[in-house]
Motif scaffolding. Structure first.
Motif, PDB file in Angstrom:
ATOM      1  N   ASP A  32       0.804  -1.220   0.000  1.00 52.75           N
ATOM      2  CA  ASP A  32       0.000   0.000   0.000  1.00 52.75           C
ATOM      3  C   ASP A  32       0.837   1.269   0.000  1.00 52.75           C
ATOM      4  O   ASP A  32       0.378   2.327  -0.437  1.00 52.75           O
TER       5      ASP A  32
ATOM      6  N   GLY B 116       1.236   2.398  -6.138  1.00 53.86           N
ATOM      7  CA  GLY B 116      -0.040   1.896  -5.663  1.00 53.86           C
ATOM      8  C   GLY B 116      -0.096   0.388  -5.812  1.00 53.86           C
ATOM      9  O   GLY B 116       0.917  -0.303  -5.634  1.00 53.86           O
TER      10      GLY B 116
ATOM     11  N   ASN C 198      -0.161   5.805  -4.144  1.00 56.59           N
ATOM     12  CA  ASN C 198      -0.421   5.762  -2.705  1.00 56.59           C
ATOM     13  C   ASN C 198      -0.783   7.150  -2.168  1.00 56.59           C
ATOM     14  O   ASN C 198      -0.921   7.335  -0.961  1.00 56.59           O
TER      15      ASN C 198
END
Length: 561
Positions: A433, A438, A456
């Protein structure tokens, strides 16, 4: 050959000799009156041949004040046509000529400038036609009209086909295969149908974006303020010259000195505030890039941006049935299927210091929970300076230092001072995460190490200005994009054959935090482009020229427009 025509040719040749000897720069006399109407066309034909022969030896010039832009192409047409005139007949303009003149008069509706197509010369000929009763008897009058119209046709054809942003060395005007098969044939086609409009339309792009912008352009042109305001170059070394230009520009907008007793700097600030108030922006009285951009955003400059944008479309290949379209200045991605937009998504793009490059490619694979290998440009600019200050920099960022075998390297054992630009190791950020990519990435072949991906920092999608990345494109609706590609990819497999992945597969891999590389069999065409304006609901919508690309093109190709 009739005696009268022989005598005429003798006079013309005598005129050429005299012109050359007197250095007046013209192969033709000022006037050549023809008594018999039935002889006019033959004598125009002789003039055309002489003028084009002269033009080929004199960089297109046919006299001291006029030149043909594409004289070699015009000559190729008249050779094919035995040098017969096509725009006039029996001392009268043909409907074909009326058609072209009408197009030139309204050429701004196509993002063109009338002055590029002998507008002034043709207007003078028209004026003389209506005011000089002897003009119809002058073979030179008709010859000039013939050459200007043919040259204008060829240049319009070129500008509508490929635009004006290419250097001549790469243009179709210097490609021999286009001279006869394109330019000459298109004028023959226009001659057959007695109209230029259908021919011009046939060479323009047929993409939805181009059509929408052209449809909106007419309303813009009809209502535009054609005043040429002072253009402000900022920053400028000569501050005195800049302030003088700024005052002149403010004066053009109706801002004048009201309180002459104030010091110059205070008075200028007050004038700026007055202008800002008129434009309904924050009135701080300060000279900023934002203020200069506002002052320079005139209709004349906007038209240049429209012209650049239309020409950008002309540089594109034919668009496929399905494709992903990324427009950087709009901060949006869309998926087009059969001319219908089936998906739109906000994007984050490269900041001006690290701009996202323009790319035409195809999405070849997708990755769930990708690792990020830091590109060399970021290592040089950010990572290496950070390591020189603190070897713990990598750990703080969640990065790993790996050798060519993939084994970890202890950053505390390296003398970072001896490295300037490159290091002999990879810097990688593990999946998860916190990864900058991402949890999803779209790969496509390119030389810039750029890709589409999740992020992210999803909160940044709420920003209005989303030029924030190091060059890659972050996609807010990455899930929807992945699902569309998966659905489209299933069509590449024969009925009954097992498909290696589908939408449900992607959902499961994401939910399980599994790292998977998904090969896309039916590769999805991708266009990363730069269009600062577009047509929406018959109006031109402008986006910020974030990388100053349009400004560069406008200054290079349309500086004097």
């Amino acid at each position: 050959m009739r005696k009268s025509r022989l005598a005429y040719i003798f006079l013309i040749l005598l005129g050429v000799t005299t012109a050359i000897n007197c250095h007046n720069g013209s192969p033709l006399p000022e006037k050549a009156m023809v008594k018999k109407p039935e002889e006019m066309d033959d004598q125009i034909s002789d003039n055309i041949k002489l003028a084009l022969s002269f033009a080929k030896e004199n960089d297109g010039k046919i006299n001291d004040s006029a030149a043909l832009f594409l004289y070699h192409i015009v000559d190729a047409f008249y050779k094919e046509n035995d040098y017969h005139n096509i725009w006039s007949e029996n001392e009268s303009w043909k409907p074909l000529a009326d058609s072209l003149i009408a197009f030139i008069n309204s050429s701004k509706y196509s993002g063109l400038y009338p002055g590029d197509y002998h507008f002034d010369e043709l207007r003078q000929l028209q004026r003389r036609f209506y005011t000089d009763t002897l003009a119809k008897k002058d073979a030179i009058f008709w010859t000039k009209g013939e050459l200007f119209l043919s040259d204008a046709f060829m240049r319009i054809l070129k500008d509508l086909k490929e635009g004006r942003l290419l250097p001549d060395s790469n243009s179709i005007i210097n490609n021999e295969m286009f001279v006869d098969s394109f330019f000459v044939m298109k004028l023959i086609e226009a001659k057959k149908i007695n109209s230029v409009q259908p021919v011009f339309q046939s060479v323009e792009p047929n993409s939805p974006g181009y059509r929408d912008l052209k449809e909106a352009l007419k309303q813009f042109v009809d209502s535009m303020d054609a005043t040429h305001y002072v253009y402000l170059f900022y920053p400028q070394k000569d501050s005195v010259k800049f302030v003088k230009s700024l005052r002149e520009r403010l004066s053009q907008s109706g801002i004048t000195s009201k309180i002459s007793s104030l010091p110059d700097s205070v008075l200028l600030s007050e004038q700026i505030k007055e202008y800002q108030g008129k434009r309904k922006v924050k009135a701080d009285g300060k000279i900023t890039p934002k203020l200069i951009a506002l002052l320079n955003s005139t209709d004349v400059e906007k038209f240049k941006r429209i012209a650049v944008t239309l020409d950008r479309y002309k540089a594109l290949p034919s668009l496929p049935e399905k494709y992903v379209w990324v427009n950087l200045p709009a901060f949006f991605l869309k998926v087009v299927d059969s001319d219908t937009v089936v998906l739109t998504s906000k994007i984050i793009i490269g900041k001006p210091a690290t701009p996202t490059p323009l790319i035409i490619s195809k999405i070849s694979d997708m990755v769930t929970y990708p690792v990020w290998t830091i590109p060399a440009s970021i290592i040089k600019k950010d990572v290496l300076p950070g390591l020189k200050k603190d070897p713990g920099y990598l750990a703080k960022k969640g990065f790993s230092l790996l050798d060519y075998r993939g084994d970890s390297v202890n950053p505390y054992t390296v003398k970072w001072e001896k490295y300037k630009d490159e290091i002999p190791w990879k810097v990688q950020q593990g999946s998860g995460d916190d990864n900058a990519l991402g949890i999803f990435k779209f790969n496509f072949r390119n030389v810039y190490s750029v890709y589409l991906h999740d992020t992210n920092q999803r909160y940044l999608f709420s920003n209005s200005n989303r030029a924030l990345s190091h060059g890659c494109v972050r996609v807010q609706k990455w899930r929807e994009l992945a699902y569309y590609i998966a659905q489209n990819d299933s069509a590449a497999y024969a009925p009954g054959k097992k498909i290696p992945y589908d939408i449900d597969s992607i959902k499961i891999w994401v939910a399980n935090r599994s790292r998977k590389q998904i090969i896309v069999k039916n590769k999805m065409p991708l266009f990363i482009e730069y269009f600062t304006c577009e047509g929406k609901n018959d109006k031109v919508v402008f986006h910020e020229d974030i990388y100053d690309d349009d400004k560069m093109y406008a200054e290079k190709y349309f500086a004097n427009k």
